[in-house]
Design a protein around this motif. Structure first.
Motif, PDB file in Angstrom:
ATOM      1  N   ALA A 246       0.828  -1.204   0.000  1.00 19.23           N
ATOM      2  CA  ALA A 246       0.000   0.000   0.000  1.00 19.23           C
ATOM      3  C   ALA A 246       0.864   1.257   0.000  1.00 19.23           C
ATOM      4  N   TRP A 249       2.083   1.734  -3.454  1.00 20.96           N
ATOM      5  CA  TRP A 249       0.997   2.184  -4.333  1.00 20.96           C
ATOM      6  C   TRP A 249       0.735   3.676  -4.133  1.00 20.96           C
ATOM      7  N   ARG A 339      -8.460  12.908   2.130  1.00 17.95           N
ATOM      8  CA  ARG A 339      -8.376  11.469   2.396  1.00 17.95           C
ATOM      9  C   ARG A 339      -7.089  11.128   3.164  1.00 17.95           C
ATOM     10  N   VAL A 371      -5.212   1.025   2.769  1.00 14.59           N
ATOM     11  CA  VAL A 371      -5.920   0.526   1.584  1.00 14.59           C
ATOM     12  C   VAL A 371      -7.090   1.440   1.242  1.00 14.59           C
ATOM     13  N   ALA A 372      -7.768   1.954   2.250  1.00 20.28           N
ATOM     14  CA  ALA A 372      -8.890   2.867   2.004  1.00 20.28           C
ATOM     15  C   ALA A 372      -8.421   4.129   1.286  1.00 20.28           C
ATOM     16  N   VAL A 374      -5.748   4.282  -0.644  1.00 23.38           N
ATOM     17  CA  VAL A 374      -5.406   3.829  -1.997  1.00 23.38           C
ATOM     18  C   VAL A 374      -6.655   3.784  -2.872  1.00 23.38           C
ATOM     19  N   VAL A 375      -7.734   3.198  -2.347  1.00 21.62           N
ATOM     20  CA  VAL A 375      -8.982   3.086  -3.115  1.00 21.62           C
ATOM     21  C   VAL A 375      -9.529   4.471  -3.447  1.00 21.62           C
ATOM     22  N   ALA A 376      -9.460   5.391  -2.485  1.00 26.51           N
ATOM     23  CA  ALA A 376      -9.936   6.754  -2.737  1.00 26.51           C
ATOM     24  C   ALA A 376      -9.102   7.423  -3.818  1.00 26.51           C
ATOM     25  N   ASP A 377      -7.787   7.186  -3.796  1.00 31.09           N
ATOM     26  CA  ASP A 377      -6.913   7.723  -4.846  1.00 31.09           C
ATOM     27  C   ASP A 377      -7.300   7.170  -6.213  1.00 31.09           C
ATOM     28  N   LEU A 378      -7.560   5.865  -6.259  1.00 31.33           N
ATOM     29  CA  LEU A 378      -7.927   5.235  -7.527  1.00 31.33           C
ATOM     30  C   LEU A 378      -9.230   5.807  -8.079  1.00 31.33           C
ATOM     31  N   ARG A 379     -10.186   6.023  -7.203  1.00 31.17           N
ATOM     32  CA  ARG A 379     -11.469   6.590  -7.649  1.00 31.17           C
ATOM     33  C   ARG A 379     -11.274   7.988  -8.212  1.00 31.17           C
TER      34      ARG A 379
END
Length: 390
Positions: A246, A249, A339, A371-372, A374-379
């Motif tokens: 993470a 990433w 975030r 991880v949360a 990371v997911v927010a970055d991806l979105r």
């Protein structure tokens, strides 16, 4: 005329050379020594000493990167210079565990030898008389020599006096770029005095982040290898790996690209390179070292409750990493990363409330926070991509 040891001004897209990668191997060892030294002295004094040592190690690598950004690393003189710097850096790394003990003078002398010899070469072997290249390198050399008085005096002193003298030396070293290496009766050096080749510069600092992450992988594997592979240990091992992934990433899929783009778009790159890379990235590296130490503590006793100190170490690494990323994003894009700051708050809450939880549960919560983010970055990245296509 500028000597051939300098990189041609019209060369673009220069990448890191194999010798630069070879040089970096010493810092894998140096980072490991800092991490182990901190683990053995996990007190406020030990933390302070480890920070001082890490700042010196970083400063020696950082200035070499600035130098090789404008030197031709394929030329024989520069190759010999890097090999000498590699040897001196190895001596400095050897001295790290006893830097505040019997090997203080070795540590200080090796550090000073690195800084002085490199910039003596840049000033007098790689630049001609009267050129801006010689002027700026000689200014930096002068600051290093002045700070070197305190480094050597600290190496000869003992106890608190050594710490005090080295703090003064580091303050001079770290303060010099803020005033563009000002000297009395010399012309002012502005941001345009330095020419930064963006691709090479960004790649080199990214590679140091890889070095720090590599030390985390080594620590995770070495600690696990010495323990019985029961369920809690294997779970702690997997969580440590997930946390490291993470961190990778978050940096390489977000901050690294943003930093290179911001540097490339900046009209005067010196201040941006100084703030984001020279100063900002040492916080990234420090947080990764702290995260590695937290992983080691969790893997060693996954079902036990962490002490208050160990709990703050485990949560402090991810918290500092996210805070560093938020600070870098604000400097580069003048935007507040909600975030990342929310992630920092989450890590702090885990540190406050996690004293009654098994270590492996604390680790799981911290990884979930990373991880949360990371997911927010991806979105956000996908949303921006759709907006551009639209």
């Amino acid at each position: 005329m500028i000597r051939p040891v300098r990189r041609s001004a019209d060369v673009q897209g220069q990448r890191a050379t194999t010798l630069e990668l070879f040089y970096d191997l010493v810092f894998v060892f140096a980072i490991t020594r800092v991490s182990h030294s901190l683990l053995e002295h996990l007190t406020w004094v030990g933390v302070g000493q480890s920070v001082l040592v890490l700042l010196a190690v970083w400063w020696s690598w950082n200035y070499t990167t600035w130098a090789t950004n404008e030197l031709d690393a394929e030329s024989v003189p520069v190759r010999l210079l890097l090999m000498w710097l590699m040897l001196a850096s190895l001596l400095m790394a050897i001295a790290i565990p006893e830097a505040f003990g019997e090997r203080g003078l070795l540590f200080a002398a090796a550090y000073l030898a690195i800084q002085v010899s490199r910039h003596a070469f840049v000033a007098f072997a790689a630049a001609d008389r009267g050129t801006p290249e010689r002027e700026r390198a000689a200014r930096i050399l002068t600051w290093f020599l002045f700070a070197g008085v305190f480094w050597i005096a600290g190496g000869l002193a003992e106890g608190e006096m050594r710490v005090a003298l080295w703090i003064v030396a580091l303050a001079l070293d770290y303060g010099a770029p803020l005033v563009f290496f000002w000297l009395p009766r010399r012309p002012h050096l502005g941001g345009r005095t330095w020419q930064v080749e963006t691709g090479h510069f960004a790649e080199r600092f990214g590679l140091f982040v890889i070095i720090a992450l590599g030390e985390t992988i080594i620590t995770t594997g070495a600690t696990t290898a010495e323990l019985p592979l029961d369920g809690p240990t294997v779970l702690a091992f997997c969580l440590a790996f997930a946390g490291t992934a993470a961190l990778w990433w978050l940096y390489f899929a977000s901050i690294a690209e943003l930093a290179e783009h911001a540097l490339d778009e900046e009209s005067t790159r010196t201040a941006m390179a100084r703030d984001v890379y020279t100063y900002g990235h040492v916080l990234i590296v420090a947080s990764i070292i702290l995260a590695a130490l937290g992983d080691e503590l969790v893997i060693a006793h996954p079902t036990h409750h962490l002490s208050t100190t160990h709990l703050w170490v485990a949560a402090g690494g991810p918290a500092l990493y996210l805070l560093s990323q938020a600070a870098l994003r604000f400097r580069m894009a003048r935007t507040v990363s909600v975030r990342s700051l929310a992630g920092v708050l989450g890590c702090l809450l885990v540190a406050v409330a996690g004293g009654h939880l098994p270590a492996v549960v604390v680790s799981a919560l911290l990884v979930a926070i990373l991880v949360a983010v990371v997911v927010a970055d991806l979105r956000d990245t996908r949303g921006a991509g759709k907006a551009v296509r639209a």
